[in-house]
Design a protein around this motif. Structure first.
Motif, mmCIF file in Angstrom:
data_model
loop_
_atom_site.group_PDB
_atom_site.id
_atom_site.type_symbol
_atom_site.label_atom_id
_atom_site.label_comp_id
_atom_site.label_asym_id
_atom_site.label_seq_id
_atom_site.Cartn_x
_atom_site.Cartn_y
_atom_site.Cartn_z
ATOM 1 N N UNK A 22 0.852 -1.180 0.000
ATOM 2 C CA UNK A 22 0.000 0.000 0.000
ATOM 3 C C UNK A 22 0.887 1.229 0.000
ATOM 4 N N UNK A 23 0.594 2.164 -0.870
ATOM 5 C CA UNK A 23 1.437 3.351 -0.994
ATOM 6 C C UNK A 23 0.567 4.597 -0.889
ATOM 7 N N UNK A 24 0.988 5.511 -0.011
ATOM 8 C CA UNK A 24 0.358 6.822 0.064
ATOM 9 C C UNK A 24 1.282 7.770 -0.682
ATOM 10 N N UNK A 25 0.744 8.526 -1.604
ATOM 11 C CA UNK A 25 1.574 9.399 -2.437
ATOM 12 C C UNK A 25 2.126 10.579 -1.652
ATOM 13 N N UNK A 26 3.282 11.057 -2.074
ATOM 14 C CA UNK A 26 3.900 12.230 -1.455
ATOM 15 C C UNK A 26 2.975 13.437 -1.530
ATOM 16 N N UNK A 27 2.308 13.583 -2.655
ATOM 17 C CA UNK A 27 1.400 14.723 -2.833
ATOM 18 C C UNK A 27 0.290 14.702 -1.791
ATOM 19 N N UNK A 43 10.528 15.289 15.769
ATOM 20 C CA UNK A 43 9.540 15.086 14.707
ATOM 21 C C UNK A 43 8.421 16.111 14.742
ATOM 22 N N UNK A 44 8.531 17.100 15.610
ATOM 23 C CA UNK A 44 7.482 18.106 15.715
ATOM 24 C C UNK A 44 6.239 17.516 16.354
ATOM 25 N N UNK A 45 5.112 18.139 16.089
ATOM 26 C CA UNK A 45 3.837 17.639 16.605
ATOM 27 C C UNK A 45 3.502 16.321 15.920
ATOM 28 N N UNK A 46 3.761 16.283 14.609
ATOM 29 C CA UNK A 46 3.439 15.104 13.807
ATOM 30 C C UNK A 46 4.400 15.051 12.636
ATOM 31 N N UNK A 47 5.039 13.922 12.451
ATOM 32 C CA UNK A 47 5.939 13.746 11.312
ATOM 33 C C UNK A 47 5.427 12.632 10.413
ATOM 34 N N UNK A 48 5.387 12.890 9.125
ATOM 35 C CA UNK A 48 4.979 11.885 8.146
ATOM 36 C C UNK A 48 6.156 11.595 7.238
ATOM 37 N N UNK A 49 6.473 10.328 7.131
ATOM 38 C CA UNK A 49 7.630 9.949 6.332
ATOM 39 C C UNK A 49 7.257 9.766 4.870
ATOM 40 N N UNK A 50 8.041 10.390 4.021
ATOM 41 C CA UNK A 50 7.824 10.262 2.573
ATOM 42 C C UNK A 50 8.924 9.411 1.993
ATOM 43 N N UNK A 104 1.598 15.679 1.628
ATOM 44 C CA UNK A 104 1.739 17.135 1.688
ATOM 45 C C UNK A 104 0.387 17.819 1.824
ATOM 46 N N UNK A 105 -0.644 17.288 1.163
ATOM 47 C CA UNK A 105 -1.990 17.850 1.303
ATOM 48 C C UNK A 105 -2.484 17.729 2.743
ATOM 49 N N UNK A 106 -2.225 16.579 3.371
ATOM 50 C CA UNK A 106 -2.626 16.376 4.771
ATOM 51 C C UNK A 106 -1.948 17.408 5.656
ATOM 52 N N UNK A 107 -0.648 17.567 5.485
ATOM 53 C CA UNK A 107 0.080 18.545 6.307
ATOM 54 C C UNK A 107 -0.393 19.964 6.040
ATOM 55 N N UNK A 108 -0.643 20.288 4.775
ATOM 56 C CA UNK A 108 -1.145 21.630 4.450
ATOM 57 C C UNK A 108 -2.486 21.902 5.120
ATOM 58 N N UNK A 109 -3.369 20.893 5.143
ATOM 59 C CA UNK A 109 -4.667 21.071 5.797
ATOM 60 C C UNK A 109 -4.477 21.290 7.294
#
Length: 140
Positions: free
Chosen positions: A3-8, A133-140, A11-16
């Motif tokens: 299963x792959x979550x795209x980088x885009x 990792x800040x409040x929340x870090x997502x690995x790309x 980034x959208x999740x973090x932007x929101x």
């Protein structure tokens, strides 16, 4: 099959989240030790945890405190540390909640921070200091 979550999308999740944070819509609330056994990845809304929030008073205000200076940096959601000064608090968990909607059943739980044990302050500062990792870090 992987299963792959795209980088885009990451980034959208973090932007929101940054948008919510800069709009004062992300708050951190504290939960009592009695919440043990009632938190987990399937908690979707604040109404599932509201009964366990630290009691109003002694330096804690029900509803928590807003995240301040929220930004995105290297796939991490960052913000200032959260403090309750001059407080007497006992808490086991911190919860980041999206309060865009007024009703608890419509307020999304973004993340739950397990302190690992009951943390306490006695007429002092109760603080959540975000790590590298800040409040929340997502690995790309």
């Amino acid at each position: 099959m992987a299963n792959i979550i795209t980088n885009a999308y990451i980034n959208d999740i973090l932007d929101e989240l940054v948008s919510l944070g800069t709009g004062g819509k992300l708050v951190v609330r504290l939960l009592q030790n009695s919440a043990v056994g009632n938190v987990g990845v399937n908690i979707a809304t604040w109404s599932n945890l509201q009964a366990f929030e630290v009691t109003n008073g002694n330096g804690y205000t029900t509803g928590g405190v807003p995240l301040a200076n929220v930004s995105k940096n290297n796939n991490k959601l960052t913000a200032n540390n959260v403090q309750w000064p001059a407080s007497t608090i006992s808490a086991r968990y911190g919860v980041v909640v999206d309060i865009t909607n007024a009703e608890p059943e419509d307020q999304r739980v973004i993340m739950i921070i397990d302190f690992g044990s009951l943390l306490e302050s006695t007429d002092g500062i109760f603080e959540i200091a975000w790590g590298s990792n800040g409040v929340l870090g997502l690995e790309i």
